[in-house]
Design a protein around this motif. Structure first.
Motif, PDB file in Angstrom:
ATOM      1  N   ASN A  64       0.802  -1.222   0.000  1.00 48.25           N
ATOM      2  CA  ASN A  64       0.000   0.000   0.000  1.00 48.25           C
ATOM      3  C   ASN A  64       0.832   1.267   0.000  1.00 48.25           C
ATOM      4  N   CYS A  65       2.117   1.143   0.076  1.00 48.06           N
ATOM      5  CA  CYS A  65       2.942   2.329   0.291  1.00 48.06           C
ATOM      6  C   CYS A  65       2.939   3.226  -0.938  1.00 48.06           C
ATOM      7  N   THR A  66       2.754   4.525  -0.666  1.00 45.62           N
ATOM      8  CA  THR A  66       2.753   5.480  -1.767  1.00 45.62           C
ATOM      9  C   THR A  66       3.984   6.364  -1.730  1.00 45.62           C
ATOM     10  N   ALA A  67       4.925   5.994  -0.894  1.00 49.77           N
ATOM     11  CA  ALA A  67       6.169   6.760  -0.762  1.00 49.77           C
ATOM     12  C   ALA A  67       5.906   8.191  -0.338  1.00 49.77           C
ATOM     13  N   CYS A  68       4.983   8.374   0.585  1.00 48.09           N
ATOM     14  CA  CYS A  68       4.650   9.727   1.024  1.00 48.09           C
ATOM     15  C   CYS A  68       5.633  10.242   2.071  1.00 48.09           C
ATOM     16  N   THR A  69       6.490   9.391   2.562  1.00 46.16           N
ATOM     17  CA  THR A  69       7.563   9.700   3.534  1.00 46.16           C
ATOM     18  C   THR A  69       7.063  10.245   4.871  1.00 46.16           C
ATOM     19  N   LEU A  70       5.790  10.051   5.164  1.00 45.27           N
ATOM     20  CA  LEU A  70       5.311  10.503   6.474  1.00 45.27           C
ATOM     21  C   LEU A  70       5.959   9.694   7.588  1.00 45.27           C
ATOM     22  N   CYS A  71       6.115   8.407   7.330  1.00 45.90           N
ATOM     23  CA  CYS A  71       6.702   7.556   8.361  1.00 45.90           C
ATOM     24  C   CYS A  71       8.150   7.942   8.586  1.00 45.90           C
ATOM     25  N   GLU A  72       8.823   8.280   7.522  1.00 44.50           N
ATOM     26  CA  GLU A  72      10.219   8.681   7.647  1.00 44.50           C
ATOM     27  C   GLU A  72      10.330   9.895   8.562  1.00 44.50           C
ATOM     28  N   SER A 109      14.294   5.085   5.734  1.00 45.75           N
ATOM     29  CA  SER A 109      14.601   5.941   4.595  1.00 45.75           C
ATOM     30  C   SER A 109      13.759   5.466   3.433  1.00 45.75           C
ATOM     31  N   ILE A 110      13.017   6.394   2.824  1.00 45.12           N
ATOM     32  CA  ILE A 110      12.199   6.038   1.667  1.00 45.12           C
ATOM     33  C   ILE A 110      12.968   6.469   0.427  1.00 45.12           C
ATOM     34  N   LEU A 111      13.397   5.503  -0.353  1.00 49.33           N
ATOM     35  CA  LEU A 111      14.092   5.836  -1.595  1.00 49.33           C
ATOM     36  C   LEU A 111      13.081   5.698  -2.725  1.00 49.33           C
ATOM     37  N   GLN A 155      12.831   1.803  -2.683  1.00 45.81           N
ATOM     38  CA  GLN A 155      13.212   0.901  -1.598  1.00 45.81           C
ATOM     39  C   GLN A 155      12.763   1.493  -0.274  1.00 45.81           C
ATOM     40  N   PHE A 156      12.162   0.669   0.528  1.00 44.34           N
ATOM     41  CA  PHE A 156      11.806   1.056   1.898  1.00 44.34           C
ATOM     42  C   PHE A 156      12.923   0.542   2.788  1.00 44.34           C
ATOM     43  N   VAL A 157      13.871   1.425   3.107  1.00 48.44           N
ATOM     44  CA  VAL A 157      15.008   0.973   3.919  1.00 48.44           C
ATOM     45  C   VAL A 157      14.650   1.132   5.386  1.00 48.44           C
ATOM     46  N   ALA A 184       1.727   7.146  11.893  1.00 49.77           N
ATOM     47  CA  ALA A 184       1.806   8.225  10.911  1.00 49.77           C
ATOM     48  C   ALA A 184       1.318   7.800   9.539  1.00 49.77           C
ATOM     49  N   CYS A 185       1.414   6.538   9.216  1.00 49.53           N
ATOM     50  CA  CYS A 185       1.112   6.096   7.862  1.00 49.53           C
ATOM     51  C   CYS A 185      -0.373   6.213   7.569  1.00 49.53           C
ATOM     52  N   PRO A 186      -0.731   6.980   6.570  1.00 50.86           N
ATOM     53  CA  PRO A 186      -2.162   7.161   6.276  1.00 50.86           C
ATOM     54  C   PRO A 186      -2.747   6.000   5.475  1.00 50.86           C
ATOM     55  N   PHE A 187      -1.914   5.113   4.995  1.00 47.48           N
ATOM     56  CA  PHE A 187      -2.414   4.060   4.090  1.00 47.48           C
ATOM     57  C   PHE A 187      -2.293   2.664   4.674  1.00 47.48           C
ATOM     58  N   ASP A 188      -1.976   2.569   5.939  1.00 45.17           N
ATOM     59  CA  ASP A 188      -1.788   1.264   6.579  1.00 45.17           C
ATOM     60  C   ASP A 188      -0.818   0.382   5.794  1.00 45.17           C
ATOM     61  N   ALA A 189       0.210   0.999   5.294  1.00 44.90           N
ATOM     62  CA  ALA A 189       1.133   0.225   4.472  1.00 44.90           C
ATOM     63  C   ALA A 189       2.112  -0.571   5.307  1.00 44.90           C
ATOM     64  N   ILE A 190       2.349  -0.112   6.532  1.00 46.50           N
ATOM     65  CA  ILE A 190       3.280  -0.852   7.382  1.00 46.50           C
ATOM     66  C   ILE A 190       2.591  -1.158   8.702  1.00 46.50           C
ATOM     67  N   ARG A 191       3.082  -2.160   9.378  1.00 45.70           N
ATOM     68  CA  ARG A 191       2.573  -2.422  10.715  1.00 45.70           C
ATOM     69  C   ARG A 191       3.662  -3.091  11.543  1.00 45.70           C
TER      70      ARG A 191
HETATM   71  S1  SF4 Z   1       3.818   6.565   5.662  1.00 46.61           S
HETATM   72 FE1  SF4 Z   1       3.016   4.677   4.822  1.00 46.61          FE
HETATM   73  S2  SF4 Z   1       2.578   5.167   2.726  1.00 46.61           S
HETATM   74 FE2  SF4 Z   1       3.861   6.808   3.461  1.00 46.61          FE
HETATM   75  S3  SF4 Z   1       5.923   6.163   2.923  1.00 46.61           S
HETATM   76 FE3  SF4 Z   1       5.572   5.414   4.971  1.00 46.61          FE
HETATM   77  S4  SF4 Z   1       4.790   3.378   4.656  1.00 46.61           S
HETATM   78 FE4  SF4 Z   1       4.643   4.393   2.701  1.00 46.61          FE
END
Ligand code: SF4
Ligand code: SF4
Lengths: 387, 360, 145
Positions: C64-72, C81-83, C96-98, C113-120
């Motif tokens: 689900n990750c959209t590389a929005c870098t909120l988690c970073e 680190s979101i590459l 790459q999700f480092v 922080a992740c708005p898309f539930d991409a990580i848990r």
């Molecule tokens: S916050 Fe979620 S969607 Fe955004 S980069 Fe991180 S994992 Fe991906």
């Protein structure tokens, strides 16, 4: 014996001279207790000046586990700072988190819904019991009754398991957030709390049979390490250490935060300020915490658990202060914001630092074994002293 | 009650085969080897037992992985200890540091020699067995003293000085308890003391002298705990205060000598207690014939072991329950309480013996 | 008399203490040990258990990750680190999700922080490694979308 030559003496703290004591030319000597010592509870070093087995002077050396948490806090956002406070007094991490959250809430004017407050109180009290249980175990062990360590941990484990269910972590919780907590309690929470209360009542009786009434414990703690009331105040002691000396100081009672003013509980006070009083105060506090838990679980309010207003993470300029009562005493957070994402300065007042400062006064004149007892009843957590 | 001479079929057989001086040497060798085996096996078994019992007291399982029920755990421990580097600090007193670990195990070895394990299973039965036991059992603490002094470490020194103070005090009440038995049984030979308890359970000295026997037994347990350096009276080790007390500077094999000696010593002391108070190798007879015969059928050394292990359990039970005393409390307990109590008890026992107020 | 009373009290207190420990030894049910590597199969975790961060993938190996870098940004330790790369439509997607496990404090802030539930937070807890590099993980299984 190694002669205390000038090179060795130079490692001593200033004013720490070794004197001749007897007519037979006997001399005081010093002993480094720690940083690796079974009963300094971590990396605390005590330089002890001894005359035979008698303690003449104790100088604590700190800083072995200093991590500059307050400085780190200046580089992290307000919410991120919460998780660092887990790592100060790791046995009161929920309560430390709560303190930071309260300061942020004050700054941003966030309210906490009823259920959120109840969760806070119940979790804080569980945390207090859990910390005291661990203390009880290590207290017994410091006095040589190794089995108590396991018994204490066995009871504590139930609460830790509950925390694990609640927030996923057992030690570094990071559960409270400004405006409530990061998630609602699971459905099993209340029944589990009731179970734990039942188990605890049984366990506390068992603990009493094992240590509280044990004549060896009484002999070793009564009249040992006396800290008079005035001295406790002037050293800035707080928590069970101060209350055992008769200082009536409990933030929960005297400037109630959260919803502590709704519950009925007593603040146990000691008379003599000796090790036995400190022991007794903690045992009694566990019973009082059980009382609070019972009252809170009887009136557990419904949703919502967290206020809707999301913090915008930019704290308005000003300085904010909050204080809580952790298992060890008064924990305060003071933060200065310049209307930014990150605090300009953040300062935590940890109870252990002040409590430890009284150790010389308490243990001078006693035996080495007393020093261990006193250290144990101070219930220090070294990462909390150094931060 | 005529003292029987100790003969064992094996010894007799060797005596028949060999001329007398050689037979004596051969028998002596066998005895030494047997005792040495006993020392090793007991030490290893007791290490396991202690770990297991202590674990159960603490709601744990104890060793379970090495061998069935973790029985081989002590062997693994021993291998680990042997393979450890034997660090010798530079400033130690070489001779004392080297000699000290040998003494405790020697002491317990020498005590085991005179303990009667069965009717005909005793290496030596000196007439003054009790005196001999008191003399050699002090060797353990001597090792502790020398080791602590020779280590040139402040913790060790404190530990060994405590050990010295403890030895001198508790030896007294221990000897008084033994004296009571000597007085009651009229002999100082350990074998004859056992034989003087023939009859039913009530003929054991713990019960036969009303009150005095029981009190003496309890005093014996307390003072021998102190002699053995075991908790709650393990002042010279006092891990929480002195990190390791007298053996702070010892590692590897020299540490394991101290460690194993503690367990062998415990067995020796328990054996002594069983001999003096619980009728040694005699089967517990309750005075009802069928059961008695059944009990008497079980060989004596099993009874001896059972009694000794019962006492060992007592030692472990108290160790894992009570907190440690402080050194000044320990000494005042001895001088202000145990010593007067054992003296009074001795007087009481003397009166009982004099007027024959014993349980018939 | 008082001292005799005290003596009796002491003795009874000591006996009570002995009773407590004896109770443990005669009730094997009170043993709380769990034998860890052996019971690995039957280990259960509470649902919220916070182990190392994982990125759930569906059957097509998509996430689900959209590389929005909120988690970073949320991570207090810079463990993430979101590459990013560009996909065919020259849209910014996750390269790459480092995830640096070695500096992660398992604090849960990135997940919040992740708005898309991409990580848990996963349930992995055996995190030891021989080198630091072993702990630098890449959470997404394939690059781009
Ligand atoms: S916050 Fe979620 S969607 Fe955004 S980069 Fe991180 S994992 Fe991906
Ligand atoms: S759990 Fe915390 S430390 Fe770990 S990656 Fe997420 S935000 Fe960073």
């Amino acid at each position: 014996m190694i002669k205390a030559d000038s090179k060795l003496l130079s490692t001593l703290p200033p004013g720490f001279a070794l004197h001749d004591t007897g007519e037979d030319g006997s001399q005081e000597y010093f002993l480094n207790m720690g940083p690796q010592h079974p009963s300094t509870h971590g990396v605390l070093k005590l330089v002890v000046k001894l005359d035979g087995e008698k303690v003449v002077e104790v100088v604590p050396h700190l800083g072995f586990i200093h991590r500059a948490i307050e400085k780190m806090g200046e580089n992290e956002s307000f919410v991120q700072y919460i998780h660092l406070t887990d790592r100060m007094d790791y046995l009161s991490s929920h309560i430390n988190n709560l303190c930071v959250c309260m300061a942020i809430e004050k700054a941003m004017g966030i309210g906490v819904p009823e259920r959120g407050e109840y969760i806070r109180v119940m979790v804080s009290e569980l945390q207090r019991i859990q910390s005291h249980l661990l203390w009880w175990g290590s207290f017994g062990m410091d006095l040589g009754a190794v089995s108590t360590f396991l018994y204490g941990f066995k009871e504590r484990e139930k609460i830790t398991a509950l925390f694990e269910e609640l927030c996923g972590a057992r030690l570094t919780m990071n559960f409270f957030r400004p405006g409530g907590s990061n998630s609602d309690v699971p459905e099993t929470f209340l029944p589990r709390v009731k179970e734990i209360i039942q188990d605890l009542k049984f366990a506390l009786d068992e603990f009493d049979a094992l240590l509280t009434k044990n004549p060896i414990i009484i002999e070793r703690t009564r009249g040992v390490g006396i800290l008079p009331k005035e001295r406790a105040i002037s050293y800035g002691c707080s928590g069970p250490v101060a209350r055992a000396s008769g200082v009536d100081l409990d933030v929960r009672k005297h400037s109630p935060y959260s919803v502590y003013d709704r519950f009925e509980f007593d603040v146990p006070l000691g008379k003599n300020g000796d090790c036995y009083d400190r022991y007794w105060v903690r045992m009694e506090e566990m019973r009082q915490s059980i009382r609070i838990l019972e009252q809170a679980s009887a009136h557990f309010p419904p949703d919502p658990y967290r206020s809707k207003e999301k913090p915008n993470y930019k704290v308005p300029a000003g300085s904010y202060f909050a204080s809580v009562e952790t298992a060890r005493g008064l924990f305060c957070t003071y933060m200065v914001s310049e209307n930014a994402m990150k605090p300009y300065r953040i300062k935590s007042r940890s109870p252990n630092f002040s409590n430890l400062s009284a150790i010389n006064e308490m243990s001078a004149g006693g035996k080495i074994a007393d020093l261990v007892t006193i250290l144990s009843t101070l219930d220090i957590i070294v990462p909390d002293i150094d931060r | 009650m005529t003292p029987l001479s100790i003969t064992h079929p094996l010894g007799d057989w060797i005596r028949q085969q060999l001329p007398s001086p050689f037979a004596a040497i051969a028998n002596g060798l066998i005895a030494v080897i047997a005792i040495a085996m006993l020392v090793v096996v007991t030490a290893i078994f007791l290490v396991w037992l202690e770990r297991k019992v202590c674990a159960r007291f603490q709601a744990r399982l104890g060793p379970t992985r090495v061998g069935p029920f973790g029985l081989l755990q002590p062997v693994a421990d021993a291998i680990k200890l042997l393979m450890k580097e034997n660090i010798r600090p530079r400033t130690v007193d070489q001779l004392a540091y080297f000699l000290a670990p040998l003494l405790p195990i020697t002491g317990s070895f020498l005590v085991l020699i005179v303990i009667p394990f069965d009717h005909n299973l005793q290496v030596l039965d000196p007439d003054a067995g009790i005196v001999y036991v008191t003399a050699v059992s002090g060797m353990g603490i001597l090792g502790v003293l020398i080791g602590g002094w020779g280590s040139n470490n402040k913790y060790s020194l404190l530990g060994s000085m405590r050990a010295g103070a403890q030895l001198f005090s508790y030896e007294l009440s221990m000897v008084l308890c033994m004296l009571l038995i000597v007085m009651a049984s009229g002999t100082a030979s350990l074998r004859n003391i056992v034989l003087s308890q023939q009859g039913t359970i009530l003929d054991w000295w713990i019960f036969k002298l009303p009150v005095a026997g029981l009190v003496a037994f309890l005093l014996f347990i307390v003072s021998s705990t102190a002699e053995l350096n075991r908790g709650p009276l393990d002042l010279s080790e006092a891990e929480q205060e002195l990190t390791g007390g007298f053996h702070t500077e010892y590692t590897g094999i020299s540490f394991s000598m101290f460690f194993l000696a503690e367990f062998v010593n415990m067995f020796a002391a328990a054996g002594l207690g069983a001999t003096l108070f619980l009728g040694g190798f005699l089967a517990p007879q309750i005075g009802w014939h069928p059961v008695d015969q059944l009990l008497a059928f079980i060989p004596g050394f099993i009874w001896f072991a059972a009694k000794a292990y019962f006492l060992i359990f007592l030692y472990m039970w108290t160790r894992w329950t009570f907190p440690r005393l402080r050194i000044d409390h320990l000494l005042s307990l001895e001088w202000k309480f145990l010593l007067p109590a054992s003296l009074a008890n001795l007087l009481l026992a003397a009166t009982l013996v004099l007027f024959k107020w014993v349980i018939p | 008399m008082i001292s005799l009373n005290r003596f009796a009290g002491s003795v009874s207190a000591l006996l009570k203490g002995l009773g407590v420990t004896l109770n443990y030894i005669v009730h094997p049910k009170r043993v709380v040990t769990r034998e860890y590597p052996e019971n690995r199969e039957t280990l259960t975790f509470p649902e919220r258990f916070r182990g190392q961060v994982v990125m759930p993938h569906d059957e097509n190996n998509d996430h689900n990750c959209t590389a929005c870098t909120l988690c970073e940004k949320a991570c207090p330790n810079g463990s993430i680190s979101i590459l990013t790369t560009k996909n065919i439509a020259s849209k910014r997607v996750l390269g790459q999700f480092v995830y640096r496990l070695s500096s992660c404090t398992l604090c849960n802030l990135c997940i919040e922080a992740c708005p898309f539930d991409a990580i848990r937070m996963g349930h992995g807890f055996e995190m030891a490694g021989y080198t630091r590099e072993e702990l630098d993980l890449i959470l997404n299984k394939k690059e781009g979308r």
